[in-house]
Design a protein around this motif. Sequence first.
Motif, PDB file in Angstrom:
ATOM      1  N   LEU B  22       0.853  -1.190   0.000  1.00  0.00           N
ATOM      2  CA  LEU B  22       0.000   0.000   0.000  1.00  0.00           C
ATOM      3  C   LEU B  22       0.881   1.230   0.000  1.00  0.00           C
ATOM      4  O   LEU B  22       1.962   1.213   0.596  1.00  0.00           O
ATOM      5  N   VAL B  24       0.479   5.181   1.206  1.00  0.00           N
ATOM      6  CA  VAL B  24      -0.407   6.144   1.840  1.00  0.00           C
ATOM      7  C   VAL B  24       0.248   7.521   1.715  1.00  0.00           C
ATOM      8  O   VAL B  24       1.178   7.841   2.447  1.00  0.00           O
ATOM      9  N   SER B  28      -3.371  12.276   3.301  1.00  0.00           N
ATOM     10  CA  SER B  28      -4.533  11.565   2.780  1.00  0.00           C
ATOM     11  C   SER B  28      -5.154  10.689   3.860  1.00  0.00           C
ATOM     12  O   SER B  28      -4.521  10.395   4.870  1.00  0.00           O
ATOM     13  N   THR B  30      -6.701   7.016   4.150  1.00  0.00           N
ATOM     14  CA  THR B  30      -6.936   5.748   3.479  1.00  0.00           C
ATOM     15  C   THR B  30      -7.777   4.868   4.389  1.00  0.00           C
ATOM     16  O   THR B  30      -7.383   4.594   5.530  1.00  0.00           O
ATOM     17  N   THR B 184      -1.342  12.163   7.908  1.00  0.00           N
ATOM     18  CA  THR B 184      -1.587  10.993   7.066  1.00  0.00           C
ATOM     19  C   THR B 184      -2.349   9.974   7.907  1.00  0.00           C
ATOM     20  O   THR B 184      -1.891   9.605   8.977  1.00  0.00           O
ATOM     21  N   LEU B 186      -4.417   6.312   8.363  1.00  0.00           N
ATOM     22  CA  LEU B 186      -4.813   4.983   7.930  1.00  0.00           C
ATOM     23  C   LEU B 186      -5.956   4.584   8.857  1.00  0.00           C
ATOM     24  O   LEU B 186      -5.752   4.416  10.060  1.00  0.00           O
ATOM     25  N   GLU B 213      -8.785  -1.920  -4.347  1.00  0.00           N
ATOM     26  CA  GLU B 213      -8.151  -0.673  -3.939  1.00  0.00           C
ATOM     27  C   GLU B 213      -8.582   0.367  -4.949  1.00  0.00           C
ATOM     28  O   GLU B 213      -8.205   0.282  -6.109  1.00  0.00           O
TER      29      GLU B 213
END
Lengths: 292, 232
Positions: B22, B24, B28, B30, B184, B186, B213
């Motif tokens: 992944l 990231v 962002s 995710t 960021t 997750l 994804e």
Amino acid sequence: MTKFIDLTLSGISDGAIYAAVALALVLIWRSTRIVNFAQGAMLMITTFIASAVINSGGSYVLGFAVALASGFVFGAVVERVVVRPIEHAPPLNAVILTLGLYTLLVAVAGMIWGNTPRSFPAAFSLRGYKVGGTTLLFTPNDTFIVLVVIAVAVALALLFRATSVGLRMRAAAFAPEVARLLGVRVGRMLTLGWALAAMTGALAGVLVAPSVFLGPNSFDPILIIGFVAAVLGGLDSPPGAVVGGLVLGLALSYVSGYEGSALVPLAALAILVIVLMIRPTGLFSATKERRV
Amino acid sequence: MLTIEELTTDYGPVRAVDHVSLEVPDGSVTAVLGANGAGKTTLLRTLTGLVRPSSGHVTLAGRDITRLPVEEIVRLGMAHVPEGRGVIAELTVQENLRLGGMWRGRDAAPPAEIYELFPRLEERRTQPASRLSGGERQMLSIGRALMGRPRVLLLDEPSLGLAPVLVAQIMSLVRKLADTLGLTVLLVEQNARSALSIASRGVVLNLGRVVAEQDPHKLAADDRLLHAYLGF
């Protein structure tokens, strides 16, 4: 009435020592969930070291300081070398390990210093205060014992409550994984916990040595009573350990004075049984259940 | 930028995370979706070093952090809010917050900044965390993670057990943090719709593998996919 006052005073002095031993056990239980059966042997070793310092011409103060310092180092080393490898093992491993360490230390002490108990100096006079015409069962040395234990208990309380190291130590004890996620170096905190505990134990050793004499097995009875005091206080509460120590010191002093000193160990165990039956979490425990 | 390459984690014979890769990007959000046992929590635990991977690499801002101890990964700016919130119940709200910023020393966020985000916490700052409600605990865990001014925030099921209103509040806060602080994120969730509503990208895990994804809007509209892997 004089007898009651005498017994109360000597109970407070004994209780201060039990409180120090109980604190040593509680600090380790809190941080690593281990009952340190080797504590008695560890404080025996540090007291022997203090004795060696004093016998080779050092002052009492130096011997006292060396005992505390060696206790601190000893505790840290035991945690790093002996306890760390079994950190994630079943609880029984720790029990066997600390019992084994106890046996080893007692044997080593016997080999180095012999098995005949020797005398150990007191900090202050062992002659009771005179009030009016009577001599009290409370000596200047007892005053010293009580004040030193109070000072250490207060210092520990301040360390835990008012400093950032104390906060990190508490976090590491309550929730090791979450503490790590917050960047706390949990391993160091556990080492520090053991070091402080062994230092408190070393303190109890030098304070009680003048009255029990110094030999490889001299401190075993104190340890048993200290353990009862720790359980009485809830096993994970430092204030509980202090109160438990004082309560037990008073109770055993009355038993000894009114019923005879032969009954003291029995009374200590009877108190343990009663506590475990009526209030198994102890008087001050924060947790509701405990697995022993 | 958090980069995960071919990450694999085993629990004994069970492969919980299976060759997950992944990227990231900074700033962002995710969303990592999946049913129970899909490997979402294990993925996060491997990223912060609580679990050791069998193979693969994790890179944070260009540095390989795969084998670092948890404490060091945290010091590189990775904050993990664990499942079940992980507040330390015996400590007060204030103490929990202080702990979160302690590794940063003087550069930690001032608690006032956190109290501004979560005024409820300020009202309760001297109470033990055990007295907090579920929503307040979630606020405390997130606030505590923010105390260390992290670069990357790993959130494990923040919506678990919360009322829908609270879930919406937490989600919009997460989006705001990514937009204003460049954080960021997750975000691991079973609650796919609310997670996708704020996500920049959606990832679906099944049995430890990445099975989809894509853009969150396309993912949210893909009934067949959501039905197959998330039970909608």
